[in-house]
Design an enzyme around this catalytic site. Structure first.
Site, PDB file in Angstrom:
ATOM      1  N   GLY A   4       0.792  -1.242   0.000  1.00  0.00           N
ATOM      2  CA  GLY A   4       0.000   0.000   0.000  1.00  0.00           C
ATOM      3  C   GLY A   4       0.817   1.280   0.000  1.00  0.00           C
ATOM      4  O   GLY A   4       0.367   2.294   0.534  1.00  0.00           O
ATOM      5  N   ASP A  61      -6.972  -0.576   0.559  1.00  0.00           N
ATOM      6  CA  ASP A  61      -5.719   0.100   0.924  1.00  0.00           C
ATOM      7  C   ASP A  61      -5.993   1.446   1.593  1.00  0.00           C
ATOM      8  O   ASP A  61      -5.503   1.719   2.690  1.00  0.00           O
ATOM      9  CB  ASP A  61      -4.831   0.336  -0.308  1.00  0.00           C
ATOM     10  CG  ASP A  61      -4.171  -0.941  -0.792  1.00  0.00           C
ATOM     11  OD1 ASP A  61      -4.699  -2.025  -0.496  1.00  0.00           O
ATOM     12  OD2 ASP A  61      -3.134  -0.850  -1.474  1.00  0.00           O
TER      13      ASP A  61
HETATM   14  O1  PMV Z   1      -2.128  -6.340  -4.683  1.00  0.00           O
HETATM   15  P1  PMV Z   1      -2.380  -6.682  -3.266  1.00  0.00           P
HETATM   16  O2  PMV Z   1      -1.276  -7.397  -2.603  1.00  0.00           O
HETATM   17  O3  PMV Z   1      -2.859  -5.555  -2.409  1.00  0.00           O
HETATM   18  O4  PMV Z   1      -3.592  -7.744  -3.210  1.00  0.00           O
HETATM   19  C1  PMV Z   1      -4.325  -8.220  -4.293  1.00  0.00           C
HETATM   20  C2  PMV Z   1      -5.539  -8.901  -3.757  1.00  0.00           C
HETATM   21  C3  PMV Z   1      -6.359  -9.664  -4.778  1.00  0.00           C
HETATM   22  O5  PMV Z   1      -7.462 -10.208  -4.060  1.00  0.00           O
HETATM   23  C4  PMV Z   1      -5.564 -10.786  -5.375  1.00  0.00           C
HETATM   24  C5  PMV Z   1      -6.863  -8.776  -5.902  1.00  0.00           C
HETATM   25  C6  PMV Z   1      -7.906  -7.748  -5.496  1.00  0.00           C
HETATM   26  O6  PMV Z   1      -8.163  -6.831  -6.300  1.00  0.00           O
HETATM   27  O7  PMV Z   1      -8.524  -7.863  -4.429  1.00  0.00           O
END
Ligand code: PMV
Length: 308
Positions: free
Chosen positions: A102, A147
């Protein structure tokens, strides 16, 4: 001078299944943070100094879609700041970039808070969060909103896409060790591959996603009740389901196994998978030894953080 700081975030449970409407849990990672410091400038202009990304420039020389320029320009538009004041803005971040922690949302939140408070505009957390979500949309298309929410409130978030984003309380603090494979993998590719599996056999994968959803639901209750030792088994179960989805990798599995063998209560990959990070639930005193085991097993970096 006005200073503001925002933490990183990590997904604890529910990645991928969250795309199909199941709940996910994410928590702040306070051990890493983005720090912004705003002061009045004697020079005319808005001077940005962000050494981590090698940026030393005046606002007007940046392209309008530059992530930092877009925060400042959109915020000043929202707050109707005119004419623009002369400012020095320093941005430092210890959050690794592009690794699911994030970093972008943290810079947005810290910058928004520091600027609005320096200029005496009071913004509530709700307003900061809504603004940060708009900025996320500019850069990521259709972000989930996890995030910006975790980072704005610096609280754990229980999240169902398009329906619910709730912060919740932690009954008792617990320690998470994050291990980075050092492999960069595109989340959109693993999301795409899971979609192909799902299209091929929807009923099978809906059942798998249901199991993940139940894990997230249970994990929230366990965290609220302060029984975090029960999270380890839930992590192991969630990792097995992610392996089934084909989003783990030999490197991630190796780190997950090394963490367990070194005494972690449980471990799983976190985020999009294939590369990026894994997480382990550890007893605080054991964190250094388990971190060392992760480095021996090939981790490029570890971060230990206490949640709560
Ligand atoms: O990109 P990150 O690590 O914040 O996480 C992606 C999470 C997924 O579930 C794979 C994709 C999503 O859009 O929720």
């Amino acid at each position: 001078m006005t200073i503001s700081s925002a933490p990183g975030k990590i997904i604890l449970f529910g990645e991928h299944a969250v795309v199909y409407g199941r709940p996910a849990l994410a928590v702040p990672v306070t051990h890493v943070h983005a720090d912004v410091d705003v002061s009045d400038s004697a020079r005319v202009g808005i001077w940005i100094d962000a050494p981590d990304v090698d940026l030393h420039a005046e606002l007007n020389t940046l392209p309008s879609d530059h992530p930092i320029a877009s925060v400042i320009n959109n915020l000043f538009f929202l707050l109707r700041v005119s004419p623009f004041p002369s400012l020095n803005i320093k941005i430092n971040s210890t959050i690794p970039v592009a690794s699911g922690l994030g970093s972008g949302a943290a810079v947005t939140v810290a910058l928004t808070r520091a600027l609005s408070s320096h200029l005496n505009y009071s913004m509530t957390d709700e307003e900061i969060n809504a603004f940060a979500y708009e900025i996320e949309k500019l850069h990521h298309g259709t972000p989930s909103g996890v995030d910006n929410t975790v980072i704005t409130y610096a609280r754990p978030v229980y999240f169902i896409k398009g329906q619910r984003i709730e912060t919740f309380k932690i009954g008792a603090p617990f320690t998470i060790l994050i291990g980075d494979t050092g492999i960069s993998a595109l989340t959109r590719e693993s999301v795409h591959d899971v979609r192909r599996l799902w299209l091929y056999d929807k009923s099978r994968w809906e059942t798998v996603f249901d199991k993940v959803g139940e894990i997230s639901f249970t994990a929230r209750r366990v965290i609220e009740a302060g029984k975090s030792e029960m999270l380890g088994e839930l992590m192991n179960e969630n990792h097995a389901l992610l392996q089934k989805m084909g989003v783990s990798s030999p490197e991630l599995d190796k780190l997950v196994e090394a963490a367990r063998a070194a005494g972690a209560t449980g471990a799983k990959l976190s985020g999009g998978g294939r590369g990026g990070n894994m997480i382990a639930l550890v007893e605080k005193e054991r964190a250094p030894a388990i971190a060392e085991a992760l480095m021996t097993a090939g981790a490029k970096r570890t971060i230990t953080t206490t949640v709560g």
